[in-house]
Motif scaffolding. Structure first.
Motif, PDB file in Angstrom:
ATOM      1  N   SER A 317       2.708  -5.267  -9.283  1.00 40.72           N
ATOM      2  CA  SER A 317       1.912  -4.171  -9.828  1.00 40.72           C
ATOM      3  C   SER A 317       0.519  -4.153  -9.204  1.00 40.72           C
ATOM      4  O   SER A 317      -0.001  -3.092  -8.843  1.00 40.72           O
ATOM      5  N   ARG A 318      -0.078  -5.310  -9.037  1.00 36.30           N
ATOM      6  CA  ARG A 318      -1.413  -5.385  -8.425  1.00 36.30           C
ATOM      7  C   ARG A 318      -1.365  -4.978  -6.954  1.00 36.30           C
ATOM      8  O   ARG A 318      -2.294  -4.343  -6.454  1.00 36.30           O
ATOM      9  N   ARG A 319      -0.318  -5.353  -6.259  1.00 38.03           N
ATOM     10  CA  ARG A 319      -0.181  -4.934  -4.861  1.00 38.03           C
ATOM     11  C   ARG A 319      -0.126  -3.412  -4.761  1.00 38.03           C
ATOM     12  O   ARG A 319      -0.769  -2.807  -3.900  1.00 38.03           O
ATOM     13  N   LEU A 320       0.662  -2.800  -5.637  1.00 39.10           N
ATOM     14  CA  LEU A 320       0.765  -1.337  -5.624  1.00 39.10           C
ATOM     15  C   LEU A 320      -0.586  -0.692  -5.893  1.00 39.10           C
ATOM     16  O   LEU A 320      -0.983   0.267  -5.205  1.00 39.10           O
ATOM     17  N   GLN A 321      -1.309  -1.213  -6.885  1.00 37.56           N
ATOM     18  CA  GLN A 321      -2.611  -0.645  -7.225  1.00 37.56           C
ATOM     19  C   GLN A 321      -3.586  -0.812  -6.069  1.00 37.56           C
ATOM     20  O   GLN A 321      -4.374   0.088  -5.764  1.00 37.56           O
ATOM     21  N   THR A 322      -3.534  -1.953  -5.403  1.00 36.75           N
ATOM     22  CA  THR A 322      -4.441  -2.213  -4.286  1.00 36.75           C
ATOM     23  C   THR A 322      -4.148  -1.307  -3.104  1.00 36.75           C
ATOM     24  O   THR A 322      -5.046  -0.787  -2.447  1.00 36.75           O
ATOM     25  N   LEU A 323      -2.853  -1.090  -2.831  1.00 38.43           N
ATOM     26  CA  LEU A 323      -2.450  -0.294  -1.674  1.00 38.43           C
ATOM     27  C   LEU A 323      -2.557   1.209  -1.925  1.00 38.43           C
ATOM     28  O   LEU A 323      -2.984   1.956  -1.041  1.00 38.43           O
ATOM     29  N   PHE A 324      -2.178   1.648  -3.122  1.00 37.91           N
ATOM     30  CA  PHE A 324      -2.020   3.085  -3.355  1.00 37.91           C
ATOM     31  C   PHE A 324      -2.911   3.664  -4.441  1.00 37.91           C
ATOM     32  O   PHE A 324      -2.890   4.865  -4.678  1.00 37.91           O
ATOM     33  N   GLY A 325      -3.679   2.819  -5.127  1.00 38.48           N
ATOM     34  CA  GLY A 325      -4.602   3.341  -6.116  1.00 38.48           C
ATOM     35  C   GLY A 325      -3.990   3.569  -7.484  1.00 38.48           C
ATOM     36  O   GLY A 325      -2.886   3.102  -7.800  1.00 38.48           O
ATOM     37  N   GLU A 326      -4.712   4.343  -8.293  1.00 39.72           N
ATOM     38  CA  GLU A 326      -4.368   4.521  -9.702  1.00 39.72           C
ATOM     39  C   GLU A 326      -3.035   5.242  -9.934  1.00 39.72           C
ATOM     40  O   GLU A 326      -2.396   5.057 -10.968  1.00 39.72           O
ATOM     41  N   LYS A 327      -2.634   6.067  -8.978  1.00 39.39           N
ATOM     42  CA  LYS A 327      -1.430   6.867  -9.194  1.00 39.39           C
ATOM     43  C   LYS A 327      -0.138   6.085  -8.980  1.00 39.39           C
ATOM     44  O   LYS A 327       0.945   6.589  -9.266  1.00 39.39           O
ATOM     45  N   ALA A 328      -0.232   4.881  -8.455  1.00 41.50           N
ATOM     46  CA  ALA A 328       0.960   4.061  -8.238  1.00 41.50           C
ATOM     47  C   ALA A 328       1.423   3.454  -9.558  1.00 41.50           C
ATOM     48  O   ALA A 328       0.610   3.039 -10.388  1.00 41.50           O
ATOM     49  N   GLU A 329       2.738   3.393  -9.754  1.00 40.79           N
ATOM     50  CA  GLU A 329       3.302   2.858 -10.993  1.00 40.79           C
ATOM     51  C   GLU A 329       4.416   1.869 -10.694  1.00 40.79           C
ATOM     52  O   GLU A 329       5.165   2.026  -9.725  1.00 40.79           O
ATOM     53  N   LEU A 330       4.524   0.848 -11.534  1.00 38.35           N
ATOM     54  CA  LEU A 330       5.673  -0.046 -11.545  1.00 38.35           C
ATOM     55  C   LEU A 330       6.235  -0.029 -12.952  1.00 38.35           C
ATOM     56  O   LEU A 330       5.534  -0.366 -13.913  1.00 38.35           O
ATOM     57  N   LEU A 331       7.474   0.377 -13.086  1.00 38.17           N
ATOM     58  CA  LEU A 331       8.096   0.533 -14.398  1.00 38.17           C
ATOM     59  C   LEU A 331       9.282  -0.403 -14.543  1.00 38.17           C
ATOM     60  O   LEU A 331      10.203  -0.385 -13.721  1.00 38.17           O
ATOM     61  N   LEU A 332       9.262  -1.231 -15.561  1.00 35.41           N
ATOM     62  CA  LEU A 332      10.391  -2.101 -15.898  1.00 35.41           C
ATOM     63  C   LEU A 332      10.898  -1.688 -17.275  1.00 35.41           C
ATOM     64  O   LEU A 332      10.131  -1.678 -18.241  1.00 35.41           O
ATOM     65  N   LYS A 333      12.173  -1.346 -17.369  1.00 33.91           N
ATOM     66  CA  LYS A 333      12.693  -0.838 -18.638  1.00 33.91           C
ATOM     67  C   LYS A 333      14.206  -1.048 -18.740  1.00 33.91           C
ATOM     68  O   LYS A 333      14.876  -1.333 -17.734  1.00 33.91           O
ATOM     69  N   SER A 334      14.694  -0.915 -19.939  1.00 33.76           N
ATOM     70  CA  SER A 334      16.143  -0.928 -20.172  1.00 33.76           C
ATOM     71  C   SER A 334      16.679   0.468 -19.906  1.00 33.76           C
ATOM     72  O   SER A 334      16.266   1.434 -20.558  1.00 33.76           O
ATOM     73  N   LYS A 335      17.595   0.557 -18.963  1.00 36.86           N
ATOM     74  CA  LYS A 335      18.145   1.862 -18.626  1.00 36.86           C
ATOM     75  C   LYS A 335      19.278   2.240 -19.573  1.00 36.86           C
ATOM     76  O   LYS A 335      19.546   3.412 -19.813  1.00 36.86           O
ATOM     77  N   SER A 336      19.961   1.245 -20.081  1.00 38.48           N
ATOM     78  CA  SER A 336      21.025   1.404 -21.077  1.00 38.48           C
ATOM     79  C   SER A 336      21.167   0.051 -21.768  1.00 38.48           C
ATOM     80  O   SER A 336      20.505  -0.916 -21.377  1.00 38.48           O
ATOM     81  N   PRO A 337      22.002  -0.070 -22.768  1.00 39.28           N
ATOM     82  CA  PRO A 337      22.125  -1.356 -23.466  1.00 39.28           C
ATOM     83  C   PRO A 337      22.458  -2.533 -22.549  1.00 39.28           C
ATOM     84  O   PRO A 337      22.126  -3.681 -22.878  1.00 39.28           O
ATOM     85  N   ASP A 338      23.121  -2.264 -21.423  1.00 39.51           N
ATOM     86  CA  ASP A 338      23.521  -3.379 -20.558  1.00 39.51           C
ATOM     87  C   ASP A 338      22.986  -3.231 -19.132  1.00 39.51           C
ATOM     88  O   ASP A 338      23.510  -3.832 -18.199  1.00 39.51           O
ATOM     89  N   LYS A 339      21.903  -2.470 -18.961  1.00 36.94           N
ATOM     90  CA  LYS A 339      21.319  -2.301 -17.627  1.00 36.94           C
ATOM     91  C   LYS A 339      19.789  -2.367 -17.690  1.00 36.94           C
ATOM     92  O   LYS A 339      19.179  -1.835 -18.620  1.00 36.94           O
ATOM     93  N   VAL A 340      19.207  -3.009 -16.675  1.00 37.95           N
ATOM     94  CA  VAL A 340      17.757  -3.138 -16.556  1.00 37.95           C
ATOM     95  C   VAL A 340      17.325  -2.474 -15.252  1.00 37.95           C
ATOM     96  O   VAL A 340      17.971  -2.650 -14.213  1.00 37.95           O
ATOM     97  N   SER A 341      16.254  -1.722 -15.317  1.00 40.87           N
ATOM     98  CA  SER A 341      15.774  -0.989 -14.145  1.00 40.87           C
ATOM     99  C   SER A 341      14.307  -1.312 -13.871  1.00 40.87           C
ATOM    100  O   SER A 341      13.499  -1.382 -14.790  1.00 40.87           O
ATOM    101  N   VAL A 342      13.983  -1.510 -12.589  1.00 41.63           N
ATOM    102  CA  VAL A 342      12.593  -1.635 -12.170  1.00 41.63           C
ATOM    103  C   VAL A 342      12.356  -0.624 -11.049  1.00 41.63           C
ATOM    104  O   VAL A 342      13.155  -0.517 -10.121  1.00 41.63           O
ATOM    105  N   SER A 343      11.289   0.146 -11.188  1.00 37.51           N
ATOM    106  CA  SER A 343      11.017   1.226 -10.231  1.00 37.51           C
ATOM    107  C   SER A 343       9.575   1.143  -9.741  1.00 37.51           C
ATOM    108  O   SER A 343       8.675   0.747 -10.493  1.00 37.51           O
ATOM    109  N   ILE A 344       9.377   1.522  -8.483  1.00 37.49           N
ATOM    110  CA  ILE A 344       8.022   1.732  -7.972  1.00 37.49           C
ATOM    111  C   ILE A 344       7.897   3.214  -7.622  1.00 37.49           C
ATOM    112  O   ILE A 344       8.776   3.800  -7.006  1.00 37.49           O
ATOM    113  N   ILE A 345       6.776   3.801  -8.037  1.00 34.77           N
ATOM    114  CA  ILE A 345       6.549   5.230  -7.846  1.00 34.77           C
ATOM    115  C   ILE A 345       5.108   5.414  -7.352  1.00 34.77           C
ATOM    116  O   ILE A 345       4.176   4.878  -7.951  1.00 34.77           O
TER     117      ILE A 345
END
Length: 354
Positions: A317-345
């Motif tokens: 998350s810090r790397r993204l903020q350093t490289l791309f600024g405030e608009k960069a996001e890292l999202l970690l969440k449960s996509k369904s009861p048996d799936k985990v998703s991590v995204s960079i945007i």
């Protein structure tokens, strides 16, 4: 045609001479056309003497009383001194103007006319001195601000570079230990598969040694290394690990932080697939619209509270903020009861720069 470039000293003297000689031109025009309405050489000579005295007085005063440290103070103190400098330079010039009276008319100093002419000359000459002061002070204030801005940019760039190097140096051990654990499990089970794993590991090691040289790499290059890592893990997991990669063609040349998606794949193995007796699936997707790039790694498993506080996630998350600024996001969440998703945007315009 060769351009003539003047250094600061040459620029100073050019502006000094042109500036003070402009008094001769302005006053000659003023007297010739608007005051006495005729050209008189005596006035021109007087204006020339005024210009010479102004040049000498301002130069000597600058060297003796206007030090570089002046422009490091607050603006109120700087302009307060500028006001005093205007008064003293004007006073020096006016006193110089009245020096001849000492020799041929000393009694003039005891008359009322002297006081009137003295004050009149102070007001008249102050018009030109204040212009000199404003230009000189503004130049140094702006030059000082330019130097401060450049130093600030250098410090910020050094800070960002240092932070990125620190974050990447923390990623290397994380990756290496996971990869070595995979090989350790194979050595006593299948020597041939262990040999294949070592070859893939050597290629991955080469990548980890080189990726620190650049802050961003093409998504397709990053995925090539992720595939090698997952193939290495697939040797160990066999049918318990399924991999699906779906990359939008427009995203292949987009730039991503090196080893970041590789780290997500590691975490998917460590916190997801390894914890499941029947294994699971890792899915990697990339999409882009006109404004945003999104890369997602999804794995079978459950999201636990302690996984949201890991150092790897914080570093990414810090790397993204350093490289791309405030608009960069890292999202970690449960996509369904048996799936985990991590995204960079982050904005697509950043993902296309070198």
């Amino acid at each position: 045609m060769k351009k003539i470039r003047l250094n600061k000293k040459q620029q100073y003297w050019l502006l000094q001479i042109v500036g003070w000689l402009s008094i001769v031109f302005v006053e000659t025009i003023n007297y010739t056309f608007f005051i006495i309405r005729e050209f008189v050489w005596a006035y021109v000579i007087q204006f020339c003497l005024l210009a010479v005295s102004g040049l000498i007085a301002s130069h000597l005063y600058k060297n003796l009383f206007i030090k570089p440290a002046t422009f490091e103070k607050s603006l109120s103190k700087i302009w307060g001194k500028a006001l005093l400098d205007t008064f003293f330079i004007t006073l020096i010039m006016v006193c110089t103007f009245f020096i001849p009276y000492i020799f041929y008319s000393p009694e003039f100093f005891s008359t009322t006319d002297f006081l009137i002419q003295f004050l009149g000359q102070m007001m008249n000459i102050a018009r030109y001195v204040v212009v000199w002061i404003i230009i000189y002070y503004l130049y140094h204030i702006l030059d000082r601000n330019r130097i401060i801005s450049q130093q600030k940019l250098i410090v910020e760039n050094l800070a960002k570079t240092s932070e990125l190097e620190l974050l990447k140096s923390q990623l290397n051990p994380h990756f290496l230990f996971n990869a070595l654990n995979s090989i350790k499990a194979l050595v006593l089970i299948d020597a041939e598969k262990a040999r294949e794993a070592i070859i893939k590991l050597s290629e991955l090691l080469r990548f980890t040694l080189n990726y620190e040289k650049t802050p961003l790499i093409r998504l397709s290059d990053e995925i090539d290394e992720v595939v090698k890592y997952l193939e290495l893990e697939k040797i160990r997991f066999g049918d318990r690990l399924e991999v699906n990669i779906d990359l939008q063609e427009e995203t292949l040349d987009a730039k991503v932080p090196p080893a970041m998606i590789l780290t997500f794949a590691e975490n998917a193995i460590k916190h997801g697939i390894t914890q499941l007796p029947d294994g699971g699936t890792i899915e990697i997707k990339s999409t882009a619209n006109s404004h945003t790039l999104k890369v997602e790694v999804c794995n079978t498993g459950e999201l636990k509270d302690n996984e949201t506080k890991g150092i790897g996630l914080k570093n990414s998350s810090r790397r993204l903020q350093t490289l791309f600024g405030e608009k960069a996001e890292l999202l970690l969440k449960s996509k369904s009861p048996d799936k985990v998703s991590v995204s960079i945007i982050y904005p697509l315009k950043y993902s296309n720069h070198e």
